[in-house]
Design an enzyme around this catalytic site. Sequence first.
Site, PDB file in Angstrom:
ATOM      1  N   LYS A   1       0.524  -0.925  -0.267  1.00  0.00           N
ATOM      2  CA  LYS A   1       0.068  -0.253  -0.046  1.00  0.00           C
ATOM      3  C   LYS A   1       0.703   1.177   0.114  1.00  0.00           C
ATOM      4  O   LYS A   1       1.888   1.690   0.482  1.00  0.00           O
ATOM      5  CB  LYS A   1      -0.332  -0.144   0.862  1.00  0.00           C
ATOM      6  CG  LYS A   1      -1.986   0.673   1.378  1.00  0.00           C
ATOM      7  CD  LYS A   1      -2.741   1.110   2.571  1.00  0.00           C
ATOM      8  CE  LYS A   1      -3.663   2.404   2.576  1.00  0.00           C
ATOM      9  NZ  LYS A   1      -4.526   2.114   3.457  1.00  0.00           N
TER      10      LYS A   1
ATOM     11  N   LYS B   1      -1.894  -1.840  -3.948  1.00  0.00           N
ATOM     12  CA  LYS B   1      -2.995  -0.260  -3.859  1.00  0.00           C
ATOM     13  C   LYS B   1      -1.906   0.987  -3.589  1.00  0.00           C
ATOM     14  O   LYS B   1      -0.961   1.111  -3.118  1.00  0.00           O
ATOM     15  CB  LYS B   1      -3.350  -0.323  -2.661  1.00  0.00           C
ATOM     16  CG  LYS B   1      -4.453   0.347  -2.001  1.00  0.00           C
ATOM     17  CD  LYS B   1      -5.358   0.196  -0.759  1.00  0.00           C
ATOM     18  CE  LYS B   1      -5.810   1.617  -0.576  1.00  0.00           C
ATOM     19  NZ  LYS B   1      -6.449   0.893   0.530  1.00  0.00           N
TER      20      LYS B   1
END
Length: 332
Positions: free
Chosen positions: A201, A255
């Site tokens: 992330k 992400k």
Amino acid sequence: MKILGSFPKTRLRRMRKSRWIRNLISENNISNNDLVLPIFVREGKNKIDQIKNMPGVSRYSVDRLPSILNQVKKYRIPMVALFPYTPEIKKDQLGSEALNENNLICKSIKFIKNNFPEIGIMCDVALDPYTLHGHDGIVIKNEIDNDETIKVLIKQALLQAKMGCDVIAPSDMMDGRIKAIRQALDKNNFKNVCILSYAIKYASNFYGPFRDAVGSSSKLKNDKKTYQMDFRNSSEAYREVGLDIKEGADMVMVKPGMIYLDVINNIKNNFKVPVLAYQVSGEYSLIKNGIEKKILKEDSIIESIISFKRAGACAIVTYFAIDVAKIIKSAN
Ligand code: PBG
């Protein structure tokens, strides 16, 4: 790479000549099975409100969830990802609301399991929707304390599992949390609850509209760069994936998605583990606004979703999930 063929014997345009032949040789396709829809839940009764900067995306009070879940069911989207919009008065420094058995997420899980048992449920493990400072973890002496945060994340994950959550998705980026959560799940008889780690992330600028949607943006002090990844790096991303698999992750998430297709592709090629992509709020809003302003054609949606498949993702978390499922259905 070996070059196959040469002109004029080889003409690649031959296989682009008509729609049917393009369909015949297409290497990547999207199906409803590849989609995960994020859903924002809010308090109150009979409430559906449009989210600022995310046209077409709303927050639902639990009793109104059927208006969106009926579509998820109709188009056979396998899983939804739940995110809560927590009222300010329920936030504190420690994110205590995350551990309240009656919080929005717990109520939503129970409602969905009772009324839509065929739909898979994934929940974020992180404290940002519940903390006054908007960070994913516990702040001690101006730092996000890794090990103290894990203690709370374990409890948050166990509570979600107890309510019936199928897929626990830690999105907090603390070190070692997958191992701790897996051990706790196993010890408490939740052996079949999956862990989808947001292994990679990035500290991204593309989460802006989401932070408005869960109400954490106005509060966020500083940025999340001490725990989310630096977008200049990718070797580090593969170390994250390796560690999380060792610690017990069943699947990993990259992400944001569209601007990190290289990372998705490398994981697909080097780790034999399901990799999901999250087309985040900023990516969604750019495309959606482009379509609404007629700068982009609607087909941009499918082009963006196919890019994840081409890179090697097995599924895509996207606010476009229902739009995509509708487009797939109308094409068949
Ligand atoms: C919270 C979380 C974020 C997103 C999903 N879970 C935001 C953040 O880390 O600040 C972003 C999703 C999106 O932008 O669509 N841990």
